[in-house]
Motif scaffolding. Structure first.
Motif, PDB file in Angstrom:
ATOM      1  N   ALA A 185      35.493  33.583  79.649  1.00 22.31           N
ATOM      2  CA  ALA A 185      34.112  33.975  79.962  1.00 22.31           C
ATOM      3  C   ALA A 185      34.003  35.473  80.207  1.00 22.31           C
ATOM      4  O   ALA A 185      33.319  35.932  81.117  1.00 22.31           O
ATOM      5  CB  ALA A 185      33.593  33.189  81.165  1.00 22.31           C
ATOM      6  N   GLY A 186      34.708  36.245  79.373  1.00 29.15           N
ATOM      7  CA  GLY A 186      34.511  37.694  79.358  1.00 29.15           C
ATOM      8  C   GLY A 186      33.358  38.035  78.428  1.00 29.15           C
ATOM      9  O   GLY A 186      32.538  37.170  78.081  1.00 29.15           O
ATOM     10  N   ALA A 187      33.306  39.291  77.984  1.00 31.97           N
ATOM     11  CA  ALA A 187      32.178  39.740  77.156  1.00 31.97           C
ATOM     12  C   ALA A 187      32.069  38.961  75.852  1.00 31.97           C
ATOM     13  O   ALA A 187      30.959  38.706  75.367  1.00 31.97           O
ATOM     14  CB  ALA A 187      32.333  41.237  76.873  1.00 31.97           C
ATOM     15  N   ALA A 188      33.208  38.565  75.249  1.00 28.47           N
ATOM     16  CA  ALA A 188      33.172  37.801  73.997  1.00 28.47           C
ATOM     17  C   ALA A 188      32.747  36.359  74.239  1.00 28.47           C
ATOM     18  O   ALA A 188      31.922  35.801  73.507  1.00 28.47           O
ATOM     19  CB  ALA A 188      34.538  37.848  73.315  1.00 28.47           C
ATOM     20  N   GLY A 189      33.303  35.737  75.273  1.00 29.63           N
ATOM     21  CA  GLY A 189      32.949  34.360  75.589  1.00 29.63           C
ATOM     22  C   GLY A 189      31.475  34.210  75.927  1.00 29.63           C
ATOM     23  O   GLY A 189      30.826  33.226  75.550  1.00 29.63           O
ATOM     24  N   LEU A 190      30.924  35.208  76.627  1.00 31.65           N
ATOM     25  CA  LEU A 190      29.500  35.161  76.974  1.00 31.65           C
ATOM     26  C   LEU A 190      28.636  35.263  75.722  1.00 31.65           C
ATOM     27  O   LEU A 190      27.620  34.564  75.594  1.00 31.65           O
ATOM     28  CB  LEU A 190      29.151  36.279  77.961  1.00 31.65           C
ATOM     29  N   ALA A 191      29.039  36.117  74.767  1.00 30.31           N
ATOM     30  CA  ALA A 191      28.297  36.218  73.497  1.00 30.31           C
ATOM     31  C   ALA A 191      28.357  34.894  72.744  1.00 30.31           C
ATOM     32  O   ALA A 191      27.362  34.456  72.149  1.00 30.31           O
ATOM     33  CB  ALA A 191      28.871  37.349  72.647  1.00 30.31           C
ATOM     34  N   ALA A 192      29.527  34.252  72.775  1.00 30.13           N
ATOM     35  CA  ALA A 192      29.677  32.951  72.119  1.00 30.13           C
ATOM     36  C   ALA A 192      28.733  31.934  72.748  1.00 30.13           C
ATOM     37  O   ALA A 192      27.993  31.226  72.049  1.00 30.13           O
ATOM     38  CB  ALA A 192      31.125  32.486  72.213  1.00 30.13           C
TER      39      ALA A 192
END
Length: 419
Positions: free
Chosen positions: A8-15
């Motif tokens: 749930a970092g910046a990439a996970g949040l975008a996903a």
């Protein structure tokens, strides 16, 4: 579809944001092994292992400020709010990610303190099996998914070069992953290995505490930055003795600390071998477009390219993947995807790049973004982002001491000004 998002970092949040956007009727679960969102932007004082025996994920140090202007750091549909300065602190970026998470109501889909231990590809039931440990309850479950997005970052597994004499050196050896505050270097002579953004930043930062700092590197570009008097530059460290560093020019220096600012390795310890993804000399392969597993196309590894407009690229990659997973675009034949990867690897080798630079974009990033947008028929990233990224990212070589005082304003899709 039922989709698993790992991290749930910046990439996970975008996903998450695009999985729950309403464009598709997807179910999504995001597993985050720490107790909060933000990934590498979360600062923790401790190093080594956490209370659950897991390696501390973040490499964030206390004073970090971004090395890119905020104007290229937001998401396409959620820019970083206006404020005078362009270069922000780690806390401002973490606050921004939390605001993004809340704006798109993502928290209900995130399971904190859930550590993914194993991901296995579809077998008879055509479902991915994800084995997850609930750290608080010390309970392990296996859940089934139609697809998996890996968003675990790539700044957590230290890359430490082998240097002869490492085993006999009597001083301290530290990787930047475990660096937090400069006081640990008070009065010491430190050799910093590596002059990438973090090596340069940290050589400057610790110079206020260390007695002497030796910045050891093989950069071919000229560093115009004027360092403090106690910072000197030397060639690569080729060996260590009990108390000395030996350099490529055969000179020697007495040092107390060897400080490795030598980057990170891609690591996916939870992916079963049967997933068909391997890391070869830090090239993650076989992947289509640096993103999709060629052996199992319902597995996507979001965020591998570096020297990019990261948050915007994550958003673009996720939209690209979802278009294909939902049948609006078809994946090419396996042989065509393999050929595409091999052709890109050959082109990079011709340019003199090593295999470990396969995912490096930099000046080429705009071509990558346009390629993804054209193939998937999705809204592209604005050309001004690449322009501003490429210009600002070389500034640390010119004036490391002052470049974060630069201020930028985007005028339109193609143009920016420095204020």
């Amino acid at each position: 579809m039922k989709i698993a998002v790992i991290g749930a970092g910046a990439a996970g949040l975008a996903a998450l944001r695009h999985c729950v956007s309403g464009a598709y009727d997807d179910q999504v679960v995001c597993y985050e092994k720490t107790d909060q969102i933000g990934g590498t932007w979360v600062y923790r004082e401790e190093t080594g292992s956490d209370r659950y025996g897991l390696q501390i994920h973040t490499s964030m140090y206390k004073s970090l400020r971004t090395n890119l202007p905020k104007e290229v750091m937001g998401y396409p549909d959620y820019p970083i709010p206006q404020r005078p300065e362009s270069y922000l602190s780690r806390t401002e970026i973490l606050d921004f990610l939390n605001a993004y998470c809340d704006h798109f109501a993502l928290r209900s889909h995130i399971r904190l303190l859930h550590h993914v231990e194993l991901v296995e590809p579809p077998a008879g039931d055509r479902k991915w099996r994800v084995k997850v440990k609930d750290l608080q309850r010390d309970a392990t479950v296996v859940e089934s998914f139609d697809a998996v997005m890996v968003c675990n970052g790539h700044y957590f597994e230290p890359r430490t070069p082998k240097v002869s004499g490492q085993d006999i050196f009597a001083g301290e050896q530290l990787h930047s992953h475990d660096y937090r505050v400069p006081e640990v270097f008070n009065g010491k002579t430190v050799v910093v290995l590596g002059a990438g953004p973090s090596g340069m930043d940290l050589a400057l930062e610790i110079s206020g505490n260390a007695n002497r700092v030796i910045l050891s590197h093989h950069l071919t570009e000229t560093i115009h930055t004027v360092f403090p008097e106690n910072v000197v530059q030397k060639s690569d460290v080729v060996g260590l003795t009990e108390h000395e560093a030996i350099f490529a020019d055969d000179s020697r220096e007495q040092v107390d600390v060897v400080f490795y600012c030598t980057g990170y390795k891609y690591s996916f310890p939870f992916l079963a071998e049967s997933c068909g993804v391997q890391v070869d000399s830090n090239m993650v392969t076989p992947l289509w477009k640096h993103l999709v597993s060629i052996e199992n196309p319902t597995l996507a590894l979001v965020g591998l390219p570096f020297y990019v407009c990261a948050f915007s690229m994550f958003d673009l990659q996720v939209r690209f993947v979802l278009r294909h997973w939902h049948g609006e675009r078809r994946f090419p034949a396996r042989a065509d995807m393999l050929r595409s990867e091999a052709e890109e690897a050959a082109k990079r080798a011709e340019r003199g790049l090593q295999k470990r630079h396969f995912h490096m974009m930099g000046p080429e990033q705009g071509d990558y973004y346009d390629d993804l947008a054209n193939i998937a028929g999705i809204t592209p990233l604005l050309p001004v982002l690449t322009k501003l990224h490429n210009e600002s990212s070389m500034r640390f070589l010119d004036d490391l001491v002052h470049y974060r005082q630069d201020r930028y304003k985007i005028l339109d899709d193609y143009n920016f000004v420095q204020l």
